[in-house]
Scaffold this motif. Sequence first.
Motif, PDB file in Angstrom:
ATOM      1  N   TRP B 107       0.828  -1.197   0.000  1.00  0.00           N
ATOM      2  CA  TRP B 107       0.000   0.000   0.000  1.00  0.00           C
ATOM      3  C   TRP B 107       0.866   1.253   0.000  1.00  0.00           C
ATOM      4  O   TRP B 107       2.048   1.185   0.298  1.00  0.00           O
ATOM      5  CB  TRP B 107      -0.993  -0.006   1.163  1.00  0.00           C
ATOM      6  N   LEU B 113       5.295   7.196   1.362  1.00  0.00           N
ATOM      7  CA  LEU B 113       5.965   5.899   1.437  1.00  0.00           C
ATOM      8  C   LEU B 113       5.159   4.815   0.729  1.00  0.00           C
ATOM      9  O   LEU B 113       3.931   4.829   0.749  1.00  0.00           O
ATOM     10  CB  LEU B 113       6.143   5.488   2.899  1.00  0.00           C
ATOM     11  N   ILE B 115       4.717   0.811   1.075  1.00  0.00           N
ATOM     12  CA  ILE B 115       4.993  -0.220   2.080  1.00  0.00           C
ATOM     13  C   ILE B 115       4.589  -1.575   1.515  1.00  0.00           C
ATOM     14  O   ILE B 115       3.484  -1.736   1.006  1.00  0.00           O
ATOM     15  CB  ILE B 115       4.223   0.061   3.391  1.00  0.00           C
ATOM     16  N   ARG B 117       4.581  -5.773   2.569  1.00  0.00           N
ATOM     17  CA  ARG B 117       4.840  -6.818   3.558  1.00  0.00           C
ATOM     18  C   ARG B 117       5.167  -8.090   2.791  1.00  0.00           C
ATOM     19  O   ARG B 117       4.327  -8.557   2.014  1.00  0.00           O
ATOM     20  CB  ARG B 117       3.618  -7.021   4.448  1.00  0.00           C
ATOM     21  N   PHE B 407       7.405 -12.596   8.181  1.00  0.00           N
ATOM     22  CA  PHE B 407       7.333 -11.550   7.158  1.00  0.00           C
ATOM     23  C   PHE B 407       8.180 -10.367   7.602  1.00  0.00           C
ATOM     24  O   PHE B 407       8.599 -10.275   8.765  1.00  0.00           O
ATOM     25  CB  PHE B 407       5.878 -11.116   6.931  1.00  0.00           C
ATOM     26  N   LYS B 408       8.461  -9.482   6.671  1.00  0.00           N
ATOM     27  CA  LYS B 408       9.101  -8.216   7.019  1.00  0.00           C
ATOM     28  C   LYS B 408       8.475  -7.120   6.168  1.00  0.00           C
ATOM     29  O   LYS B 408       7.825  -7.409   5.162  1.00  0.00           O
ATOM     30  CB  LYS B 408      10.620  -8.279   6.807  1.00  0.00           C
ATOM     31  N   TYR B 409       8.641  -5.869   6.596  1.00  0.00           N
ATOM     32  CA  TYR B 409       8.131  -4.726   5.847  1.00  0.00           C
ATOM     33  C   TYR B 409       9.266  -4.094   5.060  1.00  0.00           C
ATOM     34  O   TYR B 409      10.334  -3.819   5.621  1.00  0.00           O
ATOM     35  CB  TYR B 409       7.524  -3.678   6.791  1.00  0.00           C
ATOM     36  N   LEU B 410       9.024  -3.867   3.779  1.00  0.00           N
ATOM     37  CA  LEU B 410       9.976  -3.145   2.937  1.00  0.00           C
ATOM     38  C   LEU B 410       9.336  -1.799   2.604  1.00  0.00           C
ATOM     39  O   LEU B 410       8.259  -1.745   2.001  1.00  0.00           O
ATOM     40  CB  LEU B 410      10.268  -3.938   1.661  1.00  0.00           C
ATOM     41  N   VAL B 411       9.998  -0.726   3.012  1.00  0.00           N
ATOM     42  CA  VAL B 411       9.416   0.617   2.923  1.00  0.00           C
ATOM     43  C   VAL B 411      10.299   1.468   2.012  1.00  0.00           C
ATOM     44  O   VAL B 411      11.506   1.564   2.237  1.00  0.00           O
ATOM     45  CB  VAL B 411       9.347   1.252   4.329  1.00  0.00           C
ATOM     46  N   THR B 412       9.687   2.059   1.004  1.00  0.00           N
ATOM     47  CA  THR B 412      10.457   2.852   0.053  1.00  0.00           C
ATOM     48  C   THR B 412       9.950   4.284   0.003  1.00  0.00           C
ATOM     49  O   THR B 412       8.746   4.518  -0.079  1.00  0.00           O
ATOM     50  CB  THR B 412      10.334   2.227  -1.358  1.00  0.00           C
ATOM     51  N   GLY B 413      10.896   5.223   0.082  1.00  0.00           N
ATOM     52  CA  GLY B 413      10.551   6.632  -0.048  1.00  0.00           C
ATOM     53  C   GLY B 413      11.463   7.297  -1.057  1.00  0.00           C
ATOM     54  O   GLY B 413      12.219   6.625  -1.752  1.00  0.00           O
TER      55      GLY B 413
END
Lengths: 419, 419
Positions: B107, B113, B115, B117, B407-413
Motif C-alpha cells: 500500500w 511511502l 509499504i 509486507r 514476514f518483514k516490511y519493505l518501505v520505500t521513499g
Amino acid sequence: MTDSIDDIDLMMHGIGTVARAAAADLSCAPADRKRAALEAAAETLADTRDAVLEANERDLAVGRNRGLTDAMMDRLRLDAGRVDGIVGSLRAIAAQPDPVGRVLAEWERPNGLTIRRVATPLGVVGVIYESRPNVTADAGALCLKAGNAVILRGGSESFHSSHAIHAAMVAGLRAAGLPEAAIQLVPTRDRGAVSAMLRAVDHIDVIVPRGGRGLVGLVQREARVPVFAHLEGIVHIYVDASADPDKARRVILNAKTRRTGICGAAECLLIHRDIAEGLGARIVADLIAEGVEVRAGDGLRGSVKATEDDWGTEFLDMKIAAKVVDNVDDAIAHIRRYGSSHTDCILAEDPAPVARFFERLDSAILMHNASTQFADGGEFGMGAEIGIATGKLHARGPVGAEQLCSFKYLVTGDGAIRT
Amino acid sequence: MTDSIDDIDLMMHGIGTVARAAAADLSCAPADRKRAALEAAAETLADTRDAVLEANERDLAVGRNRGLTDAMMDRLRLDAGRVDGIVGSLRAIAAQPDPVGRVLAEWERPNGLTIRRVATPLGVVGVIYESRPNVTADAGALCLKAGNAVILRGGSESFHSSHAIHAAMVAGLRAAGLPEAAIQLVPTRDRGAVSAMLRAVDHIDVIVPRGGRGLVGLVQREARVPVFAHLEGIVHIYVDASADPDKARRVILNAKTRRTGICGAAECLLIHRDIAEGLGARIVADLIAEGVEVRAGDGLRGSVKATEDDWGTEFLDMKIAAKVVDNVDDAIAHIRRYGSSHTDCILAEDPAPVARFFERLDSAILMHNASTQFADGGEFGMGAEIGIATGKLHARGPVGAEQLCSFKYLVTGDGAIRT
C-alpha cells in the motif's frame, strides 16, 4: 521477601482469574459495544484532562528527583496536546473496523467442504512497558478492539499518569456494559510483578514486553508465557556511495533528531568508504551542528572517538555512533552483528545495493530513502500500535489490533465423510 | 549421567550451529533450487523404497518386542503404498508455489511511502515427533520449501525408517547444491535430546512438538524456545437434537473408525438428551457393531460404563467415550473443560446451535456435518502439513509451508522525512 513474592503471586492469580473471565465475555462482545466503550473512554479522558496532567506532574517531580535523563523525561511528559493526542488515538481505534470475525480466507474443496478462516481474539494479553503513559490507553484500546482482556504493567515512573488514564478506560468499559476487568492495571510498583506476569502461563496467553536492554534480559531469563518482543530499536542507516547527498543529509538529521526517545530514532550510521570524506563528513558536521554527539570510528572526525560499546547501543538521546564500511555487504554484516531486527535503512540511488539490503537483512522494517522515524503504526496506516515487534513469530513490526488476533477454521459439509 | 547430558548439549550445539549457517544460505536460495532438491529427494526415495521398507521392518520388529499397541504399530508401519504416498507428497510440495518473498500486502501512504509486507523464512525449526516415519519427509520438505533449516527428532520407534527417509532428503539437497545441514536428523535415541532442543534458544527459532500427553507435559515444563504446539487431538462430536440421523450415523462411524491412530479421529460423543434413546442408541449400536468399545455415561448403554478418566482422553484406538448433554451450551461447556482446541464437530440441521457452536468454541478447527477425519492439511488443500497446531500464536490448524514463514516490511521513499 518470601512473603512479598507470595503476595504478588496471589495478586497476579486474582488479576489473571478475572482477566480470563473477562476475555470469555469479550470474545463474543458485539463490535458496537467495544466501539462504544472506546468512545466513552475518549470522552472521559478529555473531560478529566486536568486530573491526568496533575497526576503527570507528580510523576515528573519524582522523575526529576530520581535524575531521569532528558530522553526519559520527554517520554514521561504529558501536556494538553499529548493528552488530546491520546484522546484522538482512542477515537481512531474506536472508528476502525472490528478485527474479530473477519473472514480471512474462504474456499471450497473437491471433498465437498467449505472452509473459512476467521479472526478470533487471542485471549488475555499482558503488556509490560516503561515510562510512556500513552501506552496505557493505546495498548488497552487495541487489546479491547481485538476482543482480548489485557493486564497492563506500566513503569514505576509513570505510575500516577497511567492510573489516571486507566480510570478513563474503565469508565468507558462501565458505560458500555463491558466487564471492567477487561483492562486491568497492576496496582503495584514492585518489580516482582513483572516476573510474576512472565511466569503466568495459566492466566496470560501472550506478553508484549516493550523496553530496553534491562527488560530484554529479564524476558530471556524468566518468560514462560509466549512473548511478542517489543524490545530495543538499534536502528542503523547505511549511506551507500550512490546516495543522493541532499536526501541523505535531510533523512539522517530527521531520523536522529526529530525525536530521540522513540524506538525508530537512528542510533548508528554506516558510511560507504568512497564518500566518507565528502558526504560523510558533511553529515557528521550537520549532526554536530544540531547538537548531536557523534561517536565516530576510524576515518571519520566526530565529537568523540567511538568505543566497541557504542556499536549496538540504543542511545535514545542526542548521540549517534558512526562508522566507515567498505560496501553494502560490510554494512549488512555489521547490522547482523549489532542490530536488533527492528528498523534499518539504506540511502542509495543505485538499485543493486538496495535489493541486496532488502534481501539479505531480516529486520522487521527495512527502509530505503526514508526516515526511520516512520517506523510507527500510525505512519503505516494502522491507526495506532501497541509497539514495534522485533520477534519473528505471529506479530512483527508495528502491531495494531489485527495482529492481536488469532484465527480458527470453520468447516461446513453436508454429511461429508473421508474415504 | 552428567557426562551423557553434557555430550548431548555439545551435540545439539554442533547441530544448531550448522543449522543456523544453513538457514542463512537457504533464506535467499532461489525457488527453483529448493524445488530441484525436493524433486531429487522424491526420486531417491522412490529408488530406495526397498531399503526404506527393510529399515521399517527392523523398527516393526523392535515395536512388536516392546508390545506397542495396534494403533502405534499402524502409525509406525510403512508399505509400498505408503512410501509411494511419501514420494507423492514430496513431489506435491515441490510443485507448490514458493512461499518466500510473496508480497502479502502492498500500500501507499499519504506521507509518500510505499509499504510492502513480504514473506520471509522463520530461520531454524525444530520438529519433535513420535512414531510416524512420514513426518521425516513431510516436515523436512515443508521447512525447506519455506527456506528454513530444520532439526528433526523422530521417535525412537521409527529410528531406522526415519534414517532411511532422511538419507533420501539429504541426497536431494546434495543434488541441488544446497547445504546438507538444511535437514538434520538428531542421531540418537536418547530422550535427553528432546530436552536439549526445547532449551536451545540460541540455535532454534521455533519448535514444533507433535505428540500426546507425555510430550505436552515435557513441553510445558522445559520449553524455552517458542513452540507451535501440535499436541493431543481430543476430538468431540456433538449430536444436536436437530441432527439428520443418516448423516450423523455415517459421519460418526467415519470419524471414529476410518483410521483411529490420527489426531482427527473422534474420541468423545456428546448426544443431546432428546435423542439419546433414539438416534443416540442407534449410533452407539453402530459403533459397537464395528468393533468400537463405547465407554458410556449415564443414560446410554455402551460397551462399558465411562469413568471420569475417559473424558478428555485421546484413545487413538477403537474406543470412544459417549455422554448425554442437555443442549448445545452443555456440550460447549464439556468441550471447553475437556477439549484440546484441536478439532470439534457439531451434527445439526438447525442453524442456531451451529452458529453458537462456531462462535462460542475456540478450537483450531470447528466442523459442521463433516467427518473430523478431514482435519488434515492435504484435505484442506495445502498440499501437505507439518501437523495440526493447537496453539493460538502464529500457526494454527493444519500447518503448511506458508505458516512456516514470517514476514518483514519493505518501505520505500524518495527522501521522505517525518514532520
